[in-house]
Scaffold this active site. Structure first.
Site, PDB file in Angstrom:
ATOM      1  N   SER A  96      -1.941   6.400   8.333  1.00 52.46           N
ATOM      2  CA  SER A  96      -2.270   7.481   7.408  1.00 52.46           C
ATOM      3  C   SER A  96      -3.694   7.907   7.677  1.00 52.46           C
ATOM      4  O   SER A  96      -4.465   7.161   8.313  1.00 52.46           O
ATOM      5  CB  SER A  96      -2.133   6.979   5.961  1.00 52.46           C
ATOM      6  OG  SER A  96      -2.754   7.850   5.042  1.00 52.46           O
ATOM      7  N   TYR A 114      -3.548   0.648  -0.963  1.00 49.53           N
ATOM      8  CA  TYR A 114      -2.985   1.460   0.126  1.00 49.53           C
ATOM      9  C   TYR A 114      -3.997   1.613   1.255  1.00 49.53           C
ATOM     10  O   TYR A 114      -3.660   1.435   2.430  1.00 49.53           O
ATOM     11  CB  TYR A 114      -2.600   2.833  -0.442  1.00 49.53           C
ATOM     12  CG  TYR A 114      -1.804   3.700   0.498  1.00 49.53           C
ATOM     13  CD1 TYR A 114      -0.414   3.603   0.549  1.00 49.53           C
ATOM     14  CD2 TYR A 114      -2.427   4.645   1.303  1.00 49.53           C
ATOM     15  CE1 TYR A 114       0.332   4.416   1.391  1.00 49.53           C
ATOM     16  CE2 TYR A 114      -1.691   5.461   2.156  1.00 49.53           C
ATOM     17  CZ  TYR A 114      -0.314   5.344   2.193  1.00 49.53           C
ATOM     18  OH  TYR A 114       0.416   6.155   3.034  1.00 49.53           O
TER      19      TYR A 114
END
Length: 257
Positions: free
Chosen positions: A139, A152
């Protein structure tokens, strides 16, 4: 512009076997479909039994219903994949001082420990045949941080480190390992965040996308799952055999700042 010539031809991955986690929806589904279209046999790994089996049947793959938070379930997955796409993930948004420790640990198990366990078991097969491709769906948060997403961001940074280590160890055996780093992709995970933020801020969902999610991007739209899948597919092609240990931003210019 016609970009079809940039894609591996149909059948380019014939005889290869791919394992894709989180394959029942979103980016994982798009990756499974793209790999199957290129000729690979795909292990469709997901916790959602119905969608996983439906997809596997449609692309002539094999469904594996598994909870990646359970080490025993991860260790029971097939170990003969030539291509591994580590995609499965989940999100929780809260400030560090309010973040539930059990949720933090769960996210690390699914997004760092499970990829490690999968690669620990599949790399010997790749090494034995002198060819393998590891594609880690990271990401932009593997390269940058955002507030309130400590678990995350931590997990994606951990996946980046694992990917680079595998790149160094795998190179003598014909195995490449790379990360794809998307910004916000139009997936159920992101759509849920849009709805939640719209409710929290009392603003329309379109405004959440424009003002919050796309604030740091130059290209003002969400990424489509197939755009991520096509980059993952290219990383499995012969054209990408010298590319390893890389993190490829697909972020509309976010990290250009």
């Amino acid at each position: 512009m016609d970009t079809t010539s940039d894609r591996p031809p149909t059948g380019a991955l014939s005889g290869r076997t791919a394992l894709v986690t989180g394959a029942a929806s979103g980016i994982g589904r798009a990756c499974a479909e793209a790999l199957a279209a290129a000729g690979a046999r795909v292990y469709v790994v997901d916790l959602a039994a119905g969608p996983a089996r439906e997809l596997a049947e449609r692309i002539n793959g094999v469904a594996y219903v598994a909870d990646l938070a359970d080490p025993a379930a991860v260790d029971a997955l097939p170990d003969d994949a030539d291509i591994v796409v580590n995609n499965a993930g989940l999100q929780h948004v809260a400030p560090v001082h309010e973040f539930p420790p059990e949720r933090f640990a769960l996210i690390q198990r699914v997004m760092v420990e499970a990829p490690f366990r999968i690669l620990r078991r599949t790399l010997p097969h790749m090494y034995a045949q002198g060819w393998g491709r590891v594609v880690n769906i990271s990401s932009v948060h593997g390269l940058r941080a955002s507030a309130f997403k400590s678990a995350y961001v931590t997990a994606k940074h951990g996946l980046e480190g694992l990917s680079k280590t595998v790149a160094l160890e795998g190179a003598p055996h014909g195995v490449t390992s790379n990360c794809v780093n998307p910004g916000y992709v139009r997936t159920p995970l992101v759509e849920a965040q849009v709805a939640a933020q719209a409710a929290a801020h009392g603003i329309p969902e379109e405004e959440v996308i424009e003002r919050i999610m796309l604030d740091r991007t130059a290209v003002k739209r969400l990424i489509e799952p197939d755009e991520v899948a096509q980059l993952a597919l290219w990383l499995c092609s012969s054209h990408a055999s010298y590319l390893t240990g890389a993190s490829l931003p697909l972020d509309g210019g976010w990290t250009a700042h």
